[in-house]
Design a protein around this motif. Structure first.
Motif, PDB file in Angstrom:
ATOM      1  N   ILE A  56       0.821  -1.207   0.000  1.00 19.63           N
ATOM      2  CA  ILE A  56       0.000   0.000   0.000  1.00 19.63           C
ATOM      3  C   ILE A  56       0.858   1.262   0.000  1.00 19.63           C
ATOM      4  O   ILE A  56       0.659   2.161  -0.802  1.00 19.63           O
ATOM      5  CB  ILE A  56      -0.978  -0.008   1.191  1.00 19.63           C
ATOM      6  N   THR A  57       1.851   1.332   0.892  1.00 13.45           N
ATOM      7  CA  THR A  57       2.657   2.546   1.023  1.00 13.45           C
ATOM      8  C   THR A  57       3.990   2.483   0.282  1.00 13.45           C
ATOM      9  O   THR A  57       4.611   3.504   0.047  1.00 13.45           O
ATOM     10  CB  THR A  57       2.965   2.831   2.508  1.00 13.45           C
ATOM     11  N   GLY A  78       0.290   1.085   6.283  1.00 14.88           N
ATOM     12  CA  GLY A  78      -0.476   0.384   5.248  1.00 14.88           C
ATOM     13  C   GLY A  78      -1.553  -0.495   5.847  1.00 14.88           C
ATOM     14  O   GLY A  78      -2.678  -0.554   5.336  1.00 14.88           O
TER      15      GLY A  78
END
Length: 95
Positions: A56-57, A78
């Protein structure tokens, strides 16, 4: 993948030189570890990161959580974002 238009030949020892322009653009310095990957019939070089990056990050840390036999890696941030999204989805379904 993006083509650079640069072609290099292997030397007698199987080595290839990565042009200075590409190394500068990608912040690859002397002794930067590179991972060698195979994608079909292609050889892919990427900066080696000992810890997998969060899906996600993109954060790479030894504190990242690895689940599903390593196929999902999440940083703390995340994981929090994922939990928030899941809670929203569940909440919308119960309306």
């Amino acid at each position: 993948m993006k083509s650079t238009g640069i072609v290099r030949k292997l030397d007698q020892l199987g080595r290839i030189v990565i042009p200075k322009e590409l190394r500068s653009m990608l912040n690859i310095e002397i002794k930067t570890p590179l991972a060698i990957l195979i994608d079909g019939d292609q050889i892919v070089l990427e900066k080696y990161q000992p810890y997998s990056a969060c899906i996600i990050t993109g954060e790479s840390s030894d504190e990242n959580l690895s689940i599903a036999n390593g196929s999902i890696v999440l940083s703390k941030e995340g994981a929090e974002k994922l939990i928030q999204e899941l809670e929203l989805k569940v909440e919308r379904q119960h309306r």
